[in-house]
Design an enzyme around this catalytic site. Structure first.
Site, PDB file in Angstrom:
ATOM      1  N   CYS B  95    -140.041-147.156  46.079  1.00 32.02           N
ATOM      2  CA  CYS B  95    -140.523-146.490  47.290  1.00 32.02           C
ATOM      3  C   CYS B  95    -140.786-145.022  47.025  1.00 32.02           C
ATOM      4  O   CYS B  95    -141.817-144.486  47.416  1.00 32.02           O
ATOM      5  CB  CYS B  95    -139.520-146.655  48.431  1.00 32.02           C
ATOM      6  SG  CYS B  95    -140.050-145.889  49.978  1.00 32.02           S
ATOM      7  N   CYS B 193    -133.706-151.272  53.121  1.00 31.56           N
ATOM      8  CA  CYS B 193    -134.200-150.963  54.464  1.00 31.56           C
ATOM      9  C   CYS B 193    -135.005-152.106  55.072  1.00 31.56           C
ATOM     10  O   CYS B 193    -135.049-152.234  56.288  1.00 31.56           O
ATOM     11  CB  CYS B 193    -135.025-149.681  54.456  1.00 31.56           C
ATOM     12  SG  CYS B 193    -136.643-149.803  53.667  1.00 31.56           S
TER      13      CYS B 193
END
Lengths: 404, 357
Positions: B95, B193
């Site tokens: 990410c 997440c």
């Protein structure tokens, strides 16, 4: 200095409406109470009802106050669907357009998912206009199976005006009630409920200089609506809830002024809008104006032959993302909109543009400028000055993200 | 601005430092949940609101930018593909590498911004003489996140800002409270997440399918059956349903996952022992390491640092280190981060390990 070009989202309140509301806020009384204080407030509501009705061509008994346009749309769509089905179980079809506001579309979809409704979305042409032949065909196919028709008077994203007179005619001939969300139309187009042939009409305060939080559904006398809100039985049992007298009063004042000054305001907005469009197309040569073409106005003052709202200028800018454009313009103090509903603050591709056949690649770079009564040449100038550089940067950002 | 306390305080410090700050919440989930459930998951609509309110308190503009498509492609799909290949990915590294300091940073630079500021616990140090920038561990060793940032090359670090690196977490919370930021007491999000309930195995099972397969020892003898190879990690001890105990009575650990044959190989703890680690696709945060360099080695997000010596620097972006003392449970696909004191030298993706046996 901020240039506010988002009147289609909401409008500044008219000073007269603010004054009217403030005056009433100091009064205490529930319009449903039988004593003098209650009657005093009740009188304010009833006068508001009369004034609003008079301005819009509706009898007082045809005015149902709500908490805004969304509530009025829900009341019309659900209320008509349930009452029509209760009268005849076969009436399951809801005919509406592909370009309705979510307050109609989502209510219709909910009825489909939970209440057995079958949805017919009328297609629109490249300018966003409903094809009345499609409505005709749908009604002819099975008139007894239709609960209601709902088509907005004018589109909030691209400004297209629908052939409401024709639509109401066709529906009436088949004995099907028809509703129209006219929140964008009142104050910009001649809206006369009695003359329209409609059964229900939605209007709201904050799109025409009135307060947020109040609206009305105009309901033809004799039409049965199943209520959405149950409670104390206000508004003849159609819409329970303590009436917001100050807001209704301010609403009525705003509608009166909007209707009275419509022609003058429309003429001025049309000119400003035309300048905005010309300036934008000059600054960004591959921008495209969405919706019906501008025809430069006609001698009788009805600009564009009545095919589009006077204040809305919606564009698509190839290679740009809406959120980049919004940020860049916001940073320059130019306030507008991507014209689409937001889920958690993220712009979604517009169903209106998609229904109009705008290719998915262009739909991402959509921007709506909407002018209103307080708009000035400075607002237009600010937008026209900012748009060129904004589009250039947004394109670079679009390329950087690998989305173009 | 994720809606958490770290990014809120980071933004506040950037404002205080005199920067022109705009708060951006990244919409990364395609179908965000409405509210947070405890500490799991991230970027729900509730989180977006928390971020917005923090921006209000700071008086900065706030936007929500949709990077869900890129995130799905570059982080989530990579996560799935890595597990399918028998490796253990670190999506936070991807990410940072592909979204926060790539897609987001590129967009920001194009729109006229100079940097992306985050609430990561790490320090950027600019050499007064040369102007060269280096990435260092944060002062709070328990919160240090330099490991997940070690994948960023100098040209990306040049446009990064990490205001929290010099502060312990507890002090950050206190600062948030003092500044009137509502999320001062909000729990940190942990785990992945995009897997809101924390059940990675089930999530992967849904994406990759779970086929039962054999659990074998290093001689190939079948010891039991697993319900799906994905979701096992090298070094894992729990979750193994073995029919026969080991002859020495000691626990067995996952040594390897072979996705093609859908086999999980287990063995004694010694077999996990690793004396060296080899990485691929190395990124250097400054000058590249050379053979013979002494480095601190970290192979897990919250793992200990072990001293070692660089013994391979390949032309194909390969790097290898020999460890001073062995480590257990080093998984392919994780990040190999190399340190010189507190300074991040660089990182690579672990491609292979050197075992004792």
């Amino acid at each position: 200095m901020t240039a506010y070009l988002d009147h289609a989202a909401t409008t500044p309140m008219l000073p007269e409406a603010v004054a009217a509301m403030a005056e009433q806020l100091a009064q205490v009384g529930n319009a449903s109470s039988l004593h003098s204080s209650g009657r005093r407030v009740r009188r304010v509501v009833e006068e508001a009802r009369e004034r609003l009705g008079a301005a819009l061509g509706a009898a007082p008994s045809e005015v149902v106050f709500t908490a805004g346009g969304t509530e009025a749309d829900n009341l019309a769509v659900k209320g008509l669907y349930w009452s029509r089905r209760a009268q005849d179980r076969r009436r399951r079809r809801i005919i509406t357009s592909a370009v309705e506001h979510h307050a109609v579309l989502d209510a219709v979809e909910w009825l489909a998912e939970h209440e057995g409704a079958q949805v017919v979305l009328l297609p629109v042409d490249g300018a966003g206009r409903v094809r009345t032949s499609a409505l005709q065909a749908e009604l002819e196919a099975e008139p007894d199976g239709v609960a209601l028709v709902s088509v907005m008077w004018a589109n909030n994203e691209v400004g297209t005006v629908q052939p409401i007179g024709e639509i109401a005619d066709i529906a009436r001939r088949h004995g099907v009630p028809v509703h129209s969300d006219a929140v964008q139309a009142v104050g910009h187009l001649p809206v006369d409920f009695a003359a329209s042939g409609l059964d229900c009409l939605t209007v709201t305060g904050h799109k025409l200089g009135g307060p947020v939080g109040v609206g009305a559904l105009l309901v033809r006398r004799g039409l049965e609506l199943t209520p959405v809100l149950h409670g104390g039985g206000q508004e003849r049992g159609i819409r329970s809830g303590t009436l917001d007298a100050p807001a209704a009063w301010a609403f009525a004042v705003a509608v009166e002024i909007a209707v009275a000054e419509r022609e003058a305001v429309t003429a001025r907005l049309t000119e400003l809008r035309d300048d905005l469009v010309a300036g934008t197309l000059e600054a960004v040569t591959d921008a495209q104006l969405s919706g019906p073409v501008l025809n430069g106005g006609s001698p009788d003052g009805g600009a564009d032959g009545g095919s589009r709202l006077p204040g809305i200028a919606h564009f698509t800018f190839p290679g740009c993302e809406g959120d980049s454009l919004l940020y860049l313009l916001d940073a320059q103090g130019v306030e507008c909109s991507t014209g689409s509903a937001c889920q958690a603050g993220v712009p979604q591709p517009s169903h209106v543009l998609l229904a109009m056949g705008v290719p998915a690649s262009r739909v991402r770079g959509a921007l709506r400028f909407s002018l209103g009564r307080t708009s000035t040449v400075d607002d237009v100038r600010a937008a026209v000055t900012a748009i060129g550089p904004a589009v250039e940067r947004a394109r670079r950002a679009g390329l950087a993200a690998g989305t173009s | 601005m994720s809606g958490g306390v770290d990014s809120a305080v980071a933004a506040a410090r950037a404002v205080d430092a005199g920067h022109d700050v705009v708060g951006v919440h990244l919409a990364l989930a395609r179908d965000p949940a409405s509210t947070r459930t405890g500490a799991r998951g991230c970027c729900t609509i509730e989180d977006a609101r928390d971020a917005r309110r923090a921006a209000d308190v700071l008086g900065i503009p706030f936007y929500v930018w949709d990077l869900a498509e890129r995130f799905e492609r570059d982080v989530v799909e990579d996560f799935v593909a890595e597990y399918a290949a028998g490796r253990t990915p670190n999506p936070c590294v991807r990410c940072n590498e592909r979204i926060k300091f790539s897609a987001l940073l590129d967009k920001a630079l194009a729109l006229g911004f100079d940097a992306v500021c985050t609430g990561h616990y790490a320090r950027l140090v600019d050499d007064a003489g040369t102007g060269a920038r280096s990435l260092h561990r944060a002062v709070d060793p328990g919160k240090d996140q330099s490991y997940v940032l070690a994948v960023l090359p100098p040209e990306r670090l040049a446009h990064a800002l990490f205001p929290l690196g010099d502060t312990p977490k507890a002090a950050v919370r206190a600062e948030a409270a003092a500044r009137g930021i509502q999320v001062a007491a909000k729990p940190d999000s942990h785990d992945i997440c995009f897997i809101a309930d924390g059940d990675t195995r089930r999530w992967l099972g849904a994406r990759l399918g779970s086929r039962p397969g054999p659990i074998v020892d290093t001689d190939g003898a079948v010891l039991g059956e697993h319900g799906g190879a994905h979701g096992f990690t090298v070094g894992q001890r729990h979750g193994l349903r073995l029919e026969r105990p080991a002859p020495d009575g000691r626990p067995r650990y996952v040594l390897e996952i072979q996705p093609v044959s859908n086999t999980v190989v287990v063995g004694a703890r010694d077999a996990l022992t690793v004396t060296g680690v080899d990485g691929e696709a190395a990124t250097w945060c400054g000058p590249a390491a050379s053979v013979g360099d002494r480095v601190g080695v970290q192979v897990r997000a919250h793992g200990e640092e072990v001293p070692g010596t660089v013994d391979v620097v390949g032309p194909d972006r390969g790097v290898g280190v020999r460890l001073d003392r062995p480590l257990t449970g080093v998984a392919r696909g994780q990040t190999l981060a190399l340190y010189d004191g507190t300074r991040v030298v660089g990182s690579a993706t672990i491609g292979g390990t050197r075992r004792v046996a």
